[in-house]
Write a protein that holds these residues in place. Structure first.
Motif: not given
Length: 204
Positions: A2-4, A94-95, A111-135
């Motif tokens: 887990v990164e700081e 990431h940004m 929106l700058e962030f590390g790997n933990r938020l990256y994973d959360d956003l990727l889940d949204v992007h690839e999930g049923p409510r994706g892509p990120l630009t949808r909602y």
């Protein structure tokens, strides 16, 4: 591991170039495994954003505690990275370009962030409510450093008015002419600056 999450710094802008800051989810995934826009400041108070693009910028970054500053890693440059040379470990960053809908005026922000938020956003992007630009998304952070966790909520168009007091048409009207940020919104310090910082680390 887990990164700081690192402190936010706001250096001046310049063009870092494609070699050090890469674009796209694939590039961000590789790092995951291994005028000047303001930055979104995440806290326990959720911020409502609309992603202007689903293209992500990714790079490696050193955070030097003694300087209270972050520096883009120069490992991929011709001269190499002075901070890597003295043993400081770079972490993935990431940004995204987002429209901040939480204030009185709609603004383009980083929106700058590390790997933990990256994973959360990727889940949204690839999930049923994706892509990120949808909602629109509500994002908040909780805890500090190693204990930081993020909450990412998707706000469907039909829920915007009840939950946020705006409509999907309002969001479309306010964001349709906004331009996503490019690499030149991210600062890269010159090699000489990193060399000076590396020297202070060695002599400390």
């Amino acid at each position: 591991v887990v990164e700081e999450e690192e402190e936010d710094t706001e250096p001046p802008t310049s063009d870092p170039g494609a070699a050090l800051i890469s674009k796209g989810w694939e590039a961000g995934s590789k790092l995951r495994s291994g005028g000047f826009a303001d930055r979104i400041r995440l806290s326990s108070e959720p911020v409502l954003v609309k992603f202007l693009t689903d293209e992500i910028f990714s790079w490696e970054q050193h955070f030097i505690q003694s300087e209270k500053k972050a520096f883009v890693c120069l490992r991929k440059s011709d001269k190499g990275c002075p901070l890597c040379a003295v043993g400081d470990q770079a972490r993935a960053r990431h940004m995204f370009s987002v429209a901040d809908l939480s204030g009185d005026e709609v603004e383009v922000k980083k929106l700058e962030f590390g790997n933990r938020l990256y994973d959360d956003l990727l889940d949204v992007h690839e999930g049923p409510r994706g892509p990120l630009t949808r909602y629109c998304l509500r994002i908040s952070s909780h805890g500090k450093n190693f204990d930081t966790r993020y909450v990412v909520d998707t706000v469907k168009d039909r829920d915007l008015e009840e939950e946020e007091g705006i409509t999907a048409d309002d969001v479309e009207r306010e964001t349709k002419n906004l331009k996503p940020l490019e690499r030149d919104s991210l600062y890269i310090a010159p090699w000489e600056t990193l060399a000076e910082v590396a020297e202070t680390i060695v002599s400390a």
